[in-house]
Design a protein around this motif. Structure first.
Motif, PDB file in Angstrom:
ATOM      1  N   UNK A 119       0.858  -1.181   0.000  1.00  0.00           N
ATOM      2  CA  UNK A 119       0.000   0.000   0.000  1.00  0.00           C
ATOM      3  C   UNK A 119       0.900   1.239   0.000  1.00  0.00           C
ATOM      4  N   UNK A 120       0.645   2.158  -0.920  1.00  0.00           N
ATOM      5  CA  UNK A 120       1.403   3.412  -0.979  1.00  0.00           C
ATOM      6  C   UNK A 120       0.455   4.560  -0.647  1.00  0.00           C
ATOM      7  N   UNK A 121       0.730   5.250   0.468  1.00  0.00           N
ATOM      8  CA  UNK A 121      -0.059   6.411   0.881  1.00  0.00           C
ATOM      9  C   UNK A 121       0.634   7.655   0.332  1.00  0.00           C
ATOM     10  N   UNK A 122       0.014   8.328  -0.615  1.00  0.00           N
ATOM     11  CA  UNK A 122       0.670   9.366  -1.402  1.00  0.00           C
ATOM     12  C   UNK A 122       0.416  10.772  -0.878  1.00  0.00           C
TER      13      UNK A 122
ATOM     14  N   UNK B 101       2.312  -5.823  -6.915  1.00  0.00           N
ATOM     15  CA  UNK B 101       0.917  -5.750  -6.462  1.00  0.00           C
ATOM     16  C   UNK B 101       0.787  -4.540  -5.542  1.00  0.00           C
ATOM     17  N   UNK B 102       0.158  -3.463  -6.055  1.00  0.00           N
ATOM     18  CA  UNK B 102       0.183  -2.178  -5.354  1.00  0.00           C
ATOM     19  C   UNK B 102      -1.217  -1.570  -5.290  1.00  0.00           C
ATOM     20  N   UNK B 103      -1.582  -1.128  -4.081  1.00  0.00           N
ATOM     21  CA  UNK B 103      -2.798  -0.346  -3.842  1.00  0.00           C
ATOM     22  C   UNK B 103      -2.359   1.067  -3.471  1.00  0.00           C
ATOM     23  N   UNK B 104      -3.020   2.062  -4.045  1.00  0.00           N
ATOM     24  CA  UNK B 104      -2.629   3.458  -3.840  1.00  0.00           C
ATOM     25  C   UNK B 104      -3.741   4.202  -3.117  1.00  0.00           C
ATOM     26  N   UNK B 105      -3.361   4.999  -2.118  1.00  0.00           N
ATOM     27  CA  UNK B 105      -4.318   5.838  -1.407  1.00  0.00           C
ATOM     28  C   UNK B 105      -3.679   7.198  -1.151  1.00  0.00           C
ATOM     29  N   UNK B 106      -4.359   8.056  -0.396  1.00  0.00           N
ATOM     30  CA  UNK B 106      -3.789   9.346  -0.037  1.00  0.00           C
ATOM     31  C   UNK B 106      -4.240  10.481  -0.932  1.00  0.00           C
ATOM     32  N   UNK B 107      -3.606  11.636  -0.739  1.00  0.00           N
ATOM     33  CA  UNK B 107      -4.051  12.869  -1.408  1.00  0.00           C
ATOM     34  C   UNK B 107      -3.986  12.770  -2.937  1.00  0.00           C
TER      35      UNK B 107
ATOM     36  N   UNK C 205      -3.494  -2.010  -8.511  1.00  0.00           N
ATOM     37  CA  UNK C 205      -4.687  -2.800  -8.233  1.00  0.00           C
ATOM     38  C   UNK C 205      -5.896  -1.936  -7.894  1.00  0.00           C
ATOM     39  N   UNK C 206      -5.667  -0.805  -7.199  1.00  0.00           N
ATOM     40  CA  UNK C 206      -6.766   0.034  -6.747  1.00  0.00           C
ATOM     41  C   UNK C 206      -6.232   1.409  -6.383  1.00  0.00           C
ATOM     42  N   UNK C 207      -7.042   2.439  -6.633  1.00  0.00           N
ATOM     43  CA  UNK C 207      -6.697   3.804  -6.227  1.00  0.00           C
ATOM     44  C   UNK C 207      -7.842   4.350  -5.381  1.00  0.00           C
ATOM     45  N   UNK C 208      -7.523   4.827  -4.185  1.00  0.00           N
ATOM     46  CA  UNK C 208      -8.529   5.480  -3.337  1.00  0.00           C
ATOM     47  C   UNK C 208      -8.000   6.842  -2.911  1.00  0.00           C
ATOM     48  N   UNK C 209      -8.892   7.732  -2.518  1.00  0.00           N
ATOM     49  CA  UNK C 209      -8.507   9.056  -2.077  1.00  0.00           C
ATOM     50  C   UNK C 209      -8.128   9.094  -0.608  1.00  0.00           C
ATOM     51  N   UNK C 210      -7.815  10.282  -0.080  1.00  0.00           N
ATOM     52  CA  UNK C 210      -7.422  10.413   1.317  1.00  0.00           C
ATOM     53  C   UNK C 210      -8.578  10.097   2.253  1.00  0.00           C
TER      54      UNK C 210
END
Length: 461
Positions: free
Chosen positions: A60-63, A87-93, A109-114
């Protein structure tokens, strides 16, 4: 030790190892708290946190997405995780602008917001199902933290109602959403009980705390408290730990906290993002409270609390900034005599209103003004630190190695301010307080001798 190794005999047959999640947390302390919340949830469900890409089942990468440099760092970090793990899930600003991520890294795999904690956890579930073990208590009462044991960030709200022209945080994190005061105080109490010596209060706008809830009341320790800035400071000040206030806008009611600082109920330290000293530039920035006479406020605060430490950040080269306006900033800085100062060269941010302003300052001029600003700030810092030589201070020890220690005084926040360097640390321990005498200084740091070590050496001489 693994969960399997601690299972009591006689339980169900051994299963495969617990799923492992790697985690990369970028950006500000507010994002770090988001990471802690996600990890706390995952640990409670039986996931292990992996220290490397290679040993993780996914990452998981919190950006961060505040300025272009942060966007580039986030995109590079996603690419590195993909390269080493795949295998990477991205979240954060930056996740609030998924097209920026997917354009460069469509294989995530997935992108979510903060602040989308549940979405992140659901995405982990989808790509790496949990293997929860009900026989093992995996999470301590204070949750999983990414800071050292002796200090912790306490996030009191999400979002922001300000509309600064250079900032896109409201579009990423939404409007101000304060946590009820009872909830915040119970978390702070758990942290203090777990051994935390310093609480760093953070949000996007700490002094606006509770405005969205109309300062609703809450119960804690048998008393009634309002969800507002001053009540929060008073309550936290009763816990017997250092309380440091960050991201405080200079609204008039901030004056109420200065007597608490003079009494050492909270640390005499204010982190206020002034951003500039020219009224015209501040107006173009659309800064809240830009019309306040901040120099008079600072003088008033210091009259009540002479040991008050002020830290701030500034932007040079903002669109339209003239040489005369920059000189106004330097003059303001000289009169304000701030203790701790950071500076950024203006950088356009996608979606920011300031992009449309006329007369953007050339990069070479920005660089020259940045150098002049930092030279002035360093000289002020050096002068103010020299005044501390000869004083006895209580410090909190962050690290000990090879007989020397790095510590922080009331005036030093972790990671962003200077430090107190103790050459002969004696028996001081990480996470504990120590009494030292200041024997030297530089532009940003202090040099100290540990009183206990010095006294013991005198006794044996």
């Amino acid at each position: 030790m693994s969960a399997e190794a601690t299972r009591p005999r006689g339980t169900r047959a051994a299963r495969t190892r617990a799923p492992r999640v790697g985690f990369v947390s970028l950006g500000c302390p507010k994002a770090l708290v988001d990471s802690e919340r996600i990890l706390t949830k995952l640990r409670s469900e039986g996931y292990q946190v992996s220290p490397s890409y290679e040993s993780a089942d996914l990452v998981v990468v919190n950006t961060c997405g505040f300025i272009d440099a942060a966007v580039d760092e986030s995109l590079d970090a996603i690419g590195e995780a993909l390269e080493h793990n795949g295998r990477v899930i991205v979240t954060g600003c930056l996740g609030a602008r998924p097209e920026r991520i997917l354009e460069r890294h469509p294989q995530v795999l997935k992108v979510t917001g903060p602040q989308r904690y549940e979405e992140v956890v659901s995405a982990v579930h989808a790509h790496l199902p949990p293997a929860h073990d009900p026989f093992v208590d995996l999470v301590p009462p204070q949750g999983v933290r990414l800071t050292p044991r002796h200090y912790a960030y306490l996030k009191i709200s999400e979002g922001c109602n300000n509309r600064c022209s250079f900032c896109v945080i409201p579009s990423m994190r939404g409007r101000l959403a304060s946590r009820p005061i009872g909830e915040v105080l119970r978390e702070a109490e758990r942290l203090a009980a777990a051994g935390v010596k310093e609480l760093l209060v953070i949000s996007q706008d700490t002094s606006a705390y509770g405005a969205d809830l109309r300062y609703a009341g809450g119960e804690w320790r048998g008393g009634e408290w309002q969800t507002r800035f001053i009540d929060l400071a008073r309550a936290l000040g009763s816990l017997g730990v250092w309380v440091r206030l960050h991201y405080v806008y200079p609204y008039p009611h901030v004056d109420q906290v200065i007597p608490l600082m003079a009494e050492r109920r909270v640390l005499p330290y204010l982190d206020i993002p002034f951003q500039h000293g020219s009224p015209a530039v501040l107006k173009r920035m659309r800064r809240p409270a830009h019309a306040e006479n901040t120099l008079a406020r600072i003088a008033h605060w210091r009259a009540q609390c002479p040991d008050l430490t002020l830290r701030s950040t500034f932007i040079v080269g903002f669109p339209g900034e003239t040489e005369a306006e920059f000189e106004e900033l330097l003059a303001w800085l000289e009169e304000a005599q701030l203790d701790r100062v950071g500076c950024f060269k203006y950088s356009p941010v996608e979606g920011a209103a300031a992009n449309a302003l006329a007369r953007h300052v050339p990069p070479a001029v920005q660089e020259e003004r940045y150098a002049r600003f930092m030279e002035r700030a360093a000289a002020i810092s050096a002068r103010r630190l020299r005044r501390r030589v000869g004083r006895t201070l209580r410090v909190l020890v962050d690290a000990v190695a090879d007989g020397a220690a790095s510590a922080r005084s009331e005036a030093d926040a972790p990671e962003i301010d200077g430090m107190v360097r103790i050459a002969d640390a004696g028996r001081v321990r990480v996470g504990e307080f120590a009494d030292v005498e200041i024997v030297g200084s530089s532009a940003y740091d202090l040099v100290a001798e540990c009183l206990s070590s010095r006294d013991s050496s005198r006794a044996t001489s």
